[in-house]
Design a protein around this motif. Structure first.
Motif, PDB file in Angstrom:
ATOM      1  N   GLY A 242      37.940  47.720  -8.308  1.00  0.00           N
ATOM      2  CA  GLY A 242      37.501  49.064  -7.968  1.00  0.00           C
ATOM      3  C   GLY A 242      38.595  49.846  -7.287  1.00  0.00           C
ATOM      4  O   GLY A 242      39.736  49.414  -7.196  1.00  0.00           O
ATOM      5  N   SER A 243      38.216  51.003  -6.777  1.00  0.00           N
ATOM      6  CA  SER A 243      39.230  51.883  -6.230  1.00  0.00           C
ATOM      7  C   SER A 243      38.977  52.245  -4.769  1.00  0.00           C
ATOM      8  O   SER A 243      39.621  53.116  -4.226  1.00  0.00           O
ATOM      9  CB  SER A 243      39.286  53.159  -7.057  1.00  0.00           C
TER      10      SER A 243
ATOM     11  N   GLY B  39      26.546  45.288   5.232  1.00  0.00           N
ATOM     12  CA  GLY B  39      26.501  46.254   4.139  1.00  0.00           C
ATOM     13  C   GLY B  39      27.861  46.345   3.480  1.00  0.00           C
ATOM     14  O   GLY B  39      28.878  45.955   4.058  1.00  0.00           O
ATOM     15  N   HIS B  40      27.864  46.848   2.256  1.00  0.00           N
ATOM     16  CA  HIS B  40      29.115  46.965   1.513  1.00  0.00           C
ATOM     17  C   HIS B  40      28.966  48.129   0.545  1.00  0.00           C
ATOM     18  O   HIS B  40      27.990  48.209  -0.189  1.00  0.00           O
ATOM     19  CB  HIS B  40      29.376  45.660   0.754  1.00  0.00           C
ATOM     20  N   ILE B  41      29.909  49.041   0.575  1.00  0.00           N
ATOM     21  CA  ILE B  41      29.907  50.120  -0.416  1.00  0.00           C
ATOM     22  C   ILE B  41      31.198  50.007  -1.204  1.00  0.00           C
ATOM     23  O   ILE B  41      32.237  49.649  -0.670  1.00  0.00           O
ATOM     24  CB  ILE B  41      29.749  51.508   0.236  1.00  0.00           C
ATOM     25  N   PHE B  42      31.103  50.297  -2.481  1.00  0.00           N
ATOM     26  CA  PHE B  42      32.163  49.878  -3.378  1.00  0.00           C
ATOM     27  C   PHE B  42      32.317  50.843  -4.548  1.00  0.00           C
ATOM     28  O   PHE B  42      31.363  51.104  -5.267  1.00  0.00           O
ATOM     29  CB  PHE B  42      31.786  48.486  -3.902  1.00  0.00           C
ATOM     30  N   LYS B  43      33.515  51.363  -4.729  1.00  0.00           N
ATOM     31  CA  LYS B  43      33.783  52.157  -5.932  1.00  0.00           C
ATOM     32  C   LYS B  43      34.157  51.229  -7.078  1.00  0.00           C
ATOM     33  O   LYS B  43      35.266  50.701  -7.137  1.00  0.00           O
ATOM     34  CB  LYS B  43      34.923  53.137  -5.655  1.00  0.00           C
ATOM     35  N   LEU B  44      33.217  51.028  -7.976  1.00  0.00           N
ATOM     36  CA  LEU B  44      33.453  50.099  -9.084  1.00  0.00           C
ATOM     37  C   LEU B  44      34.331  50.713 -10.166  1.00  0.00           C
ATOM     38  O   LEU B  44      35.012  50.000 -10.898  1.00  0.00           O
ATOM     39  CB  LEU B  44      32.131  49.701  -9.738  1.00  0.00           C
ATOM     40  N   GLY B  45      34.239  52.021 -10.303  1.00  0.00           N
ATOM     41  CA  GLY B  45      34.954  52.663 -11.399  1.00  0.00           C
ATOM     42  C   GLY B  45      34.312  52.301 -12.731  1.00  0.00           C
ATOM     43  O   GLY B  45      33.096  52.362 -12.881  1.00  0.00           O
ATOM     44  N   THR B  46      35.119  51.882 -13.698  1.00  0.00           N
ATOM     45  CA  THR B  46      34.590  51.651 -15.047  1.00  0.00           C
ATOM     46  C   THR B  46      34.580  50.173 -15.431  1.00  0.00           C
ATOM     47  O   THR B  46      34.423  49.836 -16.596  1.00  0.00           O
ATOM     48  CB  THR B  46      35.446  52.413 -16.082  1.00  0.00           C
ATOM     49  N   LYS B  47      34.754  49.304 -14.425  1.00  0.00           N
ATOM     50  CA  LYS B  47      34.817  47.872 -14.724  1.00  0.00           C
ATOM     51  C   LYS B  47      33.636  47.404 -15.602  1.00  0.00           C
ATOM     52  O   LYS B  47      33.824  46.782 -16.641  1.00  0.00           O
ATOM     53  CB  LYS B  47      34.846  47.070 -13.428  1.00  0.00           C
ATOM     54  N   TYR B  48      32.420  47.731 -15.160  1.00  0.00           N
ATOM     55  CA  TYR B  48      31.253  47.264 -15.914  1.00  0.00           C
ATOM     56  C   TYR B  48      30.936  48.169 -17.095  1.00  0.00           C
ATOM     57  O   TYR B  48      30.530  47.699 -18.150  1.00  0.00           O
ATOM     58  CB  TYR B  48      30.042  47.126 -14.984  1.00  0.00           C
ATOM     59  N   SER B  49      31.098  49.474 -16.903  1.00  0.00           N
ATOM     60  CA  SER B  49      30.730  50.380 -17.997  1.00  0.00           C
ATOM     61  C   SER B  49      31.645  50.159 -19.202  1.00  0.00           C
ATOM     62  O   SER B  49      31.202  50.256 -20.343  1.00  0.00           O
ATOM     63  CB  SER B  49      30.746  51.837 -17.538  1.00  0.00           C
ATOM     64  N   GLU B  50      32.912  49.820 -18.942  1.00  0.00           N
ATOM     65  CA  GLU B  50      33.798  49.537 -20.076  1.00  0.00           C
ATOM     66  C   GLU B  50      33.465  48.206 -20.730  1.00  0.00           C
ATOM     67  O   GLU B  50      33.367  48.116 -21.949  1.00  0.00           O
ATOM     68  CB  GLU B  50      35.264  49.579 -19.639  1.00  0.00           C
ATOM     69  N   ALA B  51      33.270  47.201 -19.899  1.00  0.00           N
ATOM     70  CA  ALA B  51      32.971  45.868 -20.459  1.00  0.00           C
ATOM     71  C   ALA B  51      31.683  45.899 -21.271  1.00  0.00           C
ATOM     72  O   ALA B  51      31.553  45.219 -22.278  1.00  0.00           O
ATOM     73  CB  ALA B  51      32.876  44.843 -19.336  1.00  0.00           C
TER      74      ALA B  51
ATOM     75  N   PRO C 217      32.962  56.339 -20.495  1.00  0.00           N
ATOM     76  CA  PRO C 217      32.240  55.328 -19.704  1.00  0.00           C
ATOM     77  C   PRO C 217      31.796  55.926 -18.363  1.00  0.00           C
ATOM     78  O   PRO C 217      32.493  56.772 -17.799  1.00  0.00           O
ATOM     79  CB  PRO C 217      33.296  54.240 -19.474  1.00  0.00           C
ATOM     80  N   PHE C 218      30.645  55.488 -17.885  1.00  0.00           N
ATOM     81  CA  PHE C 218      30.175  55.924 -16.566  1.00  0.00           C
ATOM     82  C   PHE C 218      31.182  55.504 -15.493  1.00  0.00           C
ATOM     83  O   PHE C 218      31.788  54.438 -15.582  1.00  0.00           O
ATOM     84  CB  PHE C 218      28.834  55.270 -16.228  1.00  0.00           C
ATOM     85  N   ILE C 219      31.335  56.352 -14.490  1.00  0.00           N
ATOM     86  CA  ILE C 219      32.114  55.983 -13.315  1.00  0.00           C
ATOM     87  C   ILE C 219      31.099  55.484 -12.294  1.00  0.00           C
ATOM     88  O   ILE C 219      30.236  56.240 -11.843  1.00  0.00           O
ATOM     89  CB  ILE C 219      32.875  57.198 -12.732  1.00  0.00           C
TER      90      ILE C 219
END
Lengths: 570, 570
Positions: free
Chosen positions: B204-205, B407-419, B433-435
């Motif tokens: 993520g970013s 707690g944890h907040i996380f910018k995933l980016g397109t890791k899952y949406s691309e896969a 792809p969704f961000i």
């Protein structure tokens, strides 16, 4: 909530996978989506309705003096081994191992857990009665998951367990639950009748199922046409038909080559089904048991199982077992000289004269058979009651309908407390097992049943109390500032007094919004259009005609609906 | 609720199994009971507190524009195979098969599920942004479940997933969640600081963890002593210590028989740890990688993994792998002529002069080694920052504390949406792809953390907003009718205005009732005793002195406490 911020997933087409109304509508309205066979995700709209049902259940359970609890879904095998159910529960139980290779299951029900809690936490009669309930996810690996959340493999259940010091206490706890269930299903506005259910096999002393009529139901329910009597067919006693008296004739062995079924026999002997007695052979926990009923009757396996003292596995005998018992191929079994551990004879058969049975010889039947003279067995009620028979309560005719069980209350007695040594100290200092009851409601199934009973060609028709949203405010044209202002004002005002209101501020045609609103089943609708120049909007109940009302009357009109439904806004 | 109807399970003794305050107190107050290792049942008191935490989370998530959803816990393997995580997730994932031998798991997290929902339900940028959350049971088969519900195998998590059309949208969604989390932990009255976390390995970013300080925490957290900087040690950059410049000396190979560890070497060479550079050998997804850090430093495996482009499995090399890379036994590795796929050199090592390393020959080390002249590698930050080093933000000294992530907040980016090919159509009709972002809160862990931060020698000290009950009304002598009447009146009045009140009408000594009340942590207590003849009762806050107040002032005194805590009674 504003619809522009909502994930709306309405479908115009009926999904091919759905067979019944509730399943179709839950998919079409965007309430649920399938994750795997019998496993569903609840979309925001579905979850909101589900929570309303849960809240009703929670309120009524609390009111009845029960306390909410939450057990784990993953349960250790040891508990189930203690009760003896680890080996008994078959493929319906999801089993798994942890990283240390220890056995666990996903709880299909929680009797063992709550018995364990009681034996650890309750020491004295002074702490009794206790009734613990939970609203929790259950797992049953159904052979044939169907009808959406009506018969699924992961589902939400409310299960409660009562602990009493004596039978009188259990009766009280049981009746409180019965009353609570009636209130719950009334508030959900579903017609769920308590019907007598079998309790013998699980070892209790009383049981009722709350059944909704449903063509796709898994149970046959017997209703009296005159009185209140209602029972699961498993339980409803049959009344033997009285045969006309005849003189006993001599036995005749008749060759019946390749004639096996009742249908073929009726034709061959040119008589009626009522002149035959069928002999069915079962394997009952390893013992071979034959059951005789009249040719046109169906064996009731629950009654058979109870008559044998509670059978865990009752299966039709294999071809080999039939051969061993009868010396004949399947189709020629009869009571005379049959080699079985037990012969059960339905009482109707005892009253028959000169009837026909299999000869225990391939290709032969015997005529003029009579109970007492030619054979004997354990006489009892082993068959299903049939449509039109006498009501066991008042003698009027009964009707039989398919039904789906949404709730079940059950006097367990000491079955689990004895097996798991769950005891308390009574008034006299004596150790005694808890007297238990258990009480279930299929929460997700209840939700589906509400939809099953409340829908029309345009979609769901929610009863106000369980509606995910009470009212939908629809500006006809969101680009018209005046309309948006009025709509927003109504929306904010309703929201502020606690109404579950949605504002359809999507950039869509009014027709699309109306269709979605009807499909989602929102009970009230306010349309804000050109009439605002006259200070008016349109108000519509889901299934009523449209009314034109003053803008300032909207809140009162909404309150009126709540009053009509005997609900308070909160 | 009346205590006589409650299942009270307080314990006077501290259970042997519990090591930390929250675990001890949750057991002693009767909030939880262990079902199996790392698997707990919530007793009524525990569930009531848990629901208060859930409600706070729900309110703040809704306020932040997120929508509640409910996914199944049992998830099909196919989804995880699509993202590639079925094979990556090791023993921590509970796996099971259904009756048809199909593979499923119990969801340890739900990125795949929500990505799947988005790709099926969201077609256009017009529907974005969407943020879906759930409060749901998760399963992780921890190697070492400990500390009660602080680190358990079945636990409740709030997980949210945001879908945006671009990075700016994600930033907005992420910041909204950050704000919501701050509000949530404030309302729970726990000191949970957002600290920078590593996000490289998951791809993520940007990422922040909400950490509570805890001696038994699983993470080391770096806090600046001067500014606001806070980061997980995994993430915090180190600053190389500058070595004093020396002239480069000639290499000397020295026999060091059986001398392997830094400690032994320091003694043998009669110098300090700072004169050594350790060479550690890893297996990184099948490649052999050596990492050099100064003798007194610790390798930071996350930094190493990120430097290698994201490693899934990073393990210390086996004895065989070490032998293959160094031609020597373990303990004699060094950078000169080492046979590895990659050699990573911490930047501090680059700046050292005439240091000692292993000779890649059993029983030998080499002195006077210098980077550049004797070997080269990929230079970077591969070590943990240490107590007292410079803050990467302001340069002041840092402190390091143990912390637990709530707690944890996380910018995933397109890791899952691309896969998983989860796309939408953007403004220009192009498929994108969704961000994504994902946001978790350990709900049960948050509950335990509240207790961890709010207790004293007598028991739990609930903050008013999460207290299972706000106030306990205790008649000193339940056989005294006047006392019971006053107590019941106060109880009913408080109940009617929406206060969570309990009446301790048990036939127990007042001392027992006081002790239970303090152990359970109920914030307010009203004792109804002999002073009622003067129209008075005793009012006590959990950690304050007792006050004597007029009976008719009780309700106002209670309202005052709610006001003081900026809470409304509902």
């Amino acid at each position: 909530m504003k619809m522009s911020n909502m994930l709306i997933s309405t479908l115009r087409e009926v999904p091919a996978e759905a067979e019944i109304d509730s399943h179709k509508l839950m998919l079409r309205a965007g309430m649920i989506r399938k994750m795997a066979s019998g496993i569903y995700n609840y979309m925001p709209l579905g979850l909101k309705a589900l929570k309303k049902v849960e809240d009703i259940i929670r309120e009524e359970m609390n009111d009845a003096g029960a306390q909410e609890f939450l057990a784990s879904a993953v349960l250790p095998a040891e508990l189930w081994q203690e009760s003896g159910r680890w080996d008994v529960y078959g493929e319906e139980m999801f089993r798994l191992k942890d990283r240390n290779n220890r056995d666990f299951c996903l709880g299909p029900t929680h009797e063992e857990v709550f018995t364990d809690i009681a034996r650890n936490e309750i020491k004295s009669y002074k702490q009794l009665p206790v009734n613990l309930y939970q609203i929790q996810t259950k797992y049953r690996d159904e052979r044939r998951p169907r009808f959406g959340v009506m018969r699924s493999r992961e589902f939400i259940m409310k299960d409660a367990y009562s602990f009493d010091k004596d039978q009188a206490g259990l009766d009280l706890s049981y009746n409180k639950m019965r009353e609570a269930y009636i209130k719950i299903f009334n508030r959900c506005d579903i017609d769920a009748k308590p019907v007598e259910a079998d309790s013998g096999a699980i070892g209790g002393s009383g049981s009722a199922e709350f059944m909704v009529k449903s063509e796709v139901g898994e149970d046959d329910v017997v209703f009296c046409s005159a009185c209140d009597y209602a029972a699961n067919i498993e339980k409803a006693p049959s009344t033997p038909e009285v045969s006309e008296k005849e003189d006993l004739k001599d036995l005749v062995k008749t060759e019946t080559p390749n004639i096996r079924t009742i249908e073929e026999l009726v034709k061959f002997f040119n008589t009626t089904e009522k002149k035959f007695a069928k002999t069915l052979i079962y394997n009952a926990d390893g013992k071979v048991v034959a059951v005789m009923v009249r040719g046109d009757r169906e064996v009731n396996e629950i009654k058979v199982s109870n008559a044998l003292g509670g059978v865990v596995n009752l299966n039709m005998a294999t071809t080999e077992e039939v051969l061993a018992a009868t010396n004949a191929q399947v189709g020629f079994a009869g009571p005379i000289n049959i080699k079985v551990d037990t012969l059960l004879v339905d009482e109707e058969v005892r009253n028959m004269y000169n009837f026909i049975v299999g000869a225990n010889e391939t290709g032969y039947h015997i005529e003029n058979v009579n109970y007492g003279r030619d054979f004997e067995g354990i006489v009892g009620d082993y068959r299903n009651i049939t449509e039109g028979e006498k009501c066991p309560s008042c003698g009027a005719k009964v009707n039989i309908s398919r039904g789906t069980e949404v709730g079940h209350i059950f006097k367990l007695g000491t079955k689990y407390s004895e097996a798991m040594k769950a005891t308390f100290i009574d008034e006299n200092g004596k150790e005694k097992p808890f007297i238990m009851g258990c009480y279930g409601i299929g929460v997700t199934r209840t939700l589906a049943s509400i939809i099953e009973q409340h829908n029309d060609e345009n979609g769901i028709v929610w009863p106000l109390e369980v509606a995910p949203y009470h009212i939908n405010v629809i500006p006809v044209n969101i680009k018209d500032e005046a309309q948006m202002e009025v709509a927003s004002k109504i929306y904010e005002e309703l929201k502020s007094i606690g109404v579950d209101v949605v504002l359809d501020d999507r950039n869509e045609r009014a027709g699309v919004k109306f269709k979605d609103s009807e499909l989602m089943g929102i009970p009230m609708r306010v349309t804000v259009g050109k009439k605002i120049s006259d200070g008016e909007v349109e108000f519509k109940l889901r299934t009523a005609e449209m009314e034109t009302i003053k803008i300032e009357d909207v809140v009162n009109r909404v309150k009126e609906e709540f009053n009509k439904n005997k609900l308070t806004i909160r």
